[in-house]
Design a protein around this motif. Structure first.
Motif, short mmCIF file in Angstrom:
data_model
loop_
_atom_site.label_atom_id
_atom_site.label_comp_id
_atom_site.label_asym_id
_atom_site.label_seq_id
_atom_site.Cartn_x
_atom_site.Cartn_y
_atom_site.Cartn_z
N ILE A 221 -27.96 63.54 45.39
CA ILE A 221 -27.30 64.64 44.70
C ILE A 221 -28.34 65.70 44.33
CG2 ILE A 221 -25.82 65.29 42.76
CD1 ILE A 221 -25.05 62.32 42.54
N ALA A 222 -28.05 66.95 44.65
CA ALA A 222 -28.96 68.04 44.33
C ALA A 222 -28.94 68.34 42.83
CB ALA A 222 -28.59 69.29 45.12
N ARG A 223 -30.09 68.76 42.32
CA ARG A 223 -30.22 69.07 40.90
C ARG A 223 -29.90 70.55 40.67
NH1 ARG A 223 -34.94 67.84 40.65
NH2 ARG A 223 -35.91 69.89 40.37
N THR A 224 -28.61 70.84 40.62
CA THR A 224 -28.15 72.21 40.43
C THR A 224 -27.14 72.24 39.28
OG1 THR A 224 -26.31 71.94 41.96
CG2 THR A 224 -28.42 72.70 42.89
N PHE A 225 -26.85 73.43 38.80
CA PHE A 225 -25.87 73.54 37.72
C PHE A 225 -24.49 73.05 38.16
CE2 PHE A 225 -22.68 76.02 35.32
CZ PHE A 225 -22.94 75.50 34.05
N PRO A 226 -24.01 73.43 39.37
CA PRO A 226 -22.72 72.89 39.81
C PRO A 226 -22.71 71.36 39.89
CG PRO A 226 -23.31 74.79 41.13
CD PRO A 226 -24.53 74.45 40.29
N ILE A 229 -22.16 69.95 36.46
CA ILE A 229 -20.75 70.07 36.06
C ILE A 229 -19.90 69.00 36.75
CG2 ILE A 229 -18.69 71.53 36.21
CD1 ILE A 229 -20.60 72.47 34.09
N VAL A 230 -20.09 68.85 38.07
CA VAL A 230 -19.25 67.94 38.85
C VAL A 230 -19.58 66.48 38.58
CG1 VAL A 230 -18.68 67.17 41.18
CG2 VAL A 230 -18.81 69.61 40.67
N ASN A 231 -20.88 66.14 38.60
CA ASN A 231 -21.28 64.73 38.58
C ASN A 231 -21.47 64.15 37.19
OD1 ASN A 231 -21.85 63.91 41.56
ND2 ASN A 231 -22.75 65.94 41.36
N GLN A 232 -21.64 64.99 36.19
CA GLN A 232 -21.81 64.44 34.85
C GLN A 232 -20.69 64.86 33.90
OE1 GLN A 232 -26.49 64.69 34.24
NE2 GLN A 232 -25.53 62.89 33.39
N VAL A 233 -20.38 66.13 33.86
CA VAL A 233 -19.33 66.57 32.94
C VAL A 233 -17.96 66.09 33.39
CG1 VAL A 233 -18.19 68.57 31.92
CG2 VAL A 233 -20.67 68.59 32.24
N GLU A 250 -28.13 60.62 35.90
CA GLU A 250 -29.04 61.34 35.00
C GLU A 250 -29.49 62.59 35.74
OE1 GLU A 250 -33.31 60.57 32.78
OE2 GLU A 250 -32.01 58.86 33.22
N TRP A 251 -29.04 63.74 35.28
CA TRP A 251 -29.23 64.99 36.01
C TRP A 251 -30.69 65.25 36.35
CZ3 TRP A 251 -31.43 69.89 35.06
CH2 TRP A 251 -31.02 70.91 35.95
N SER A 252 -31.60 64.89 35.46
CA SER A 252 -33.02 65.16 35.69
C SER A 252 -33.57 64.39 36.89
CB SER A 252 -33.84 64.82 34.45
OG SER A 252 -33.75 63.44 34.15
N LYS A 253 -32.87 63.33 37.32
CA LYS A 253 -33.33 62.54 38.47
C LYS A 253 -32.77 63.05 39.79
CE LYS A 253 -34.00 58.05 36.19
NZ LYS A 253 -33.58 56.62 36.22
N PHE A 254 -31.84 63.99 39.73
CA PHE A 254 -31.29 64.52 40.97
C PHE A 254 -32.40 65.23 41.75
CE2 PHE A 254 -26.69 65.03 39.17
CZ PHE A 254 -26.61 63.66 39.05
#
Length: 279
Positions: A221-226, A229-233, A250-254
């Motif tokens: 998973i790419a570490r982007t704002f979208p 939103i999609v993968n965590q929120v 964990e977004w920081s690991k993307f």
């Protein structure tokens, strides 16, 4: 080791629902056809060399490829891949598989690796429900191994049996003994511990398992704002909106594409082997 105790505990807790197509792992079930399509496109683009000396040099004509599935979990992808191994119809199983009508994956042997004993048990138990897949388990063409990648690599260098000797000979500094190594939704769960295991060093270890001319095929998973939103929120929202348990990502690991390509090139240089990176 590349395995985080927290990640291991989290995914092991999902074992009982792993094979529920409407459960927490339903996204993995939905992704399976896409994974098979992508593997088939990679093979069509540049077929890896075969590992069996007696098999045809063009593996498009037969199922001769050896797979290593790293981080197989409860076996959703690995089991589906095992169903593409031809079922021998003669006493000479090796010849029967090699000469049978090829499948899209060209799979002849599959080793599926995961550090969770709970998930490996779930995977084996489910595989035994399918007579064809169970047959591949019994012949050794398909096997689950409860191990981290770091623990598994040294076992390929042992010379106690004919099989492991062959693997040891092929697992040189020029590449491991597998035609295709798969790494689906794994690298974003590797901790970054400088001076120890990092996603870069883990990826280099994965590349060392690929024989020259083979493929490392994966997704992350790419570490982007979208993606946040999609993968965590959204994905980790309470049911019925969410599709995965809270804490899965964990977004920081993307990992962004540029980072991944740089890590792959670094891993290839470490192994003194050249190769192409396909996005």
């Amino acid at each position: 080791t590349s395995v985080s105790p927290n990640e291991l505990s989290h995914f092991s807790s999902l074992a009982s629902s792993w094979w529920d197509p409407q459960g927490p792992s339903r996204v993995l079930h939905l992704m399976n056809p896409v994974r098979h399509d992508f593997i088939a496109s990679c093979i069509a683009e540049s077929t890896p060399t075969t590992t069996t000396p007696s098999s045809p040099t063009d593996s498009n004509k037969s199922n001769t490829l050896r797979y290593l599935d790293i981080g197989c979990g409860g076996g959703i992808f690995a089991e589906s891949l095992a169903r593409t191994i031809p079922t021998p119809t003669t006493s000479d199983a090796d010849a029967a598989v090699a000469s049978s009508t090829p499948t899209r994956t060209r799979a002849a042997e599959i080793t599926a690796l995961d550090p969770s004993p709970t998930l490996i048990k779930i995977a084996r138990d489910h595989a035994r429900l399918d007579p064809i897949v169970n047959g591949h388990l019994e012949t050794g063409r398909f096997k689950y191994v409860n191990s981290t990648l770091e623990e598994y690599i040294p076992t390929l260098h042992t010379t106690t049996t004919t099989t492991t000797t062959i693997e040891s000979n092929s697992n040189s500094k020029n590449g491991g003994g597998f035609d295709i190594v798969t790494l689906f939704e794994v690298i974003e769960h590797i901790d970054n511990v400088p001076g120890s295991i990092t996603p870069q060093s883990f990826l280099a270890s994965c590349l060392s398992m690929v024989k020259p001319g083979g493929w490392l095929i994966g997704s992350t998973i790419a570490r982007t704002f979208p993606s946040w939103i999609v993968n965590q929120v959204i994905a980790e929202a309470p049911w019925p909106v969410g599709v995965v348990p809270k804490g899965t990502h964990e977004w920081s690991k993307f990992v962004n594409p540029g980072e991944l390509q740089a890590w792959v090139q670094e891993g290839l240089m470490r192994g003194a082997d050249g190769g192409a990176v396909r996005g």
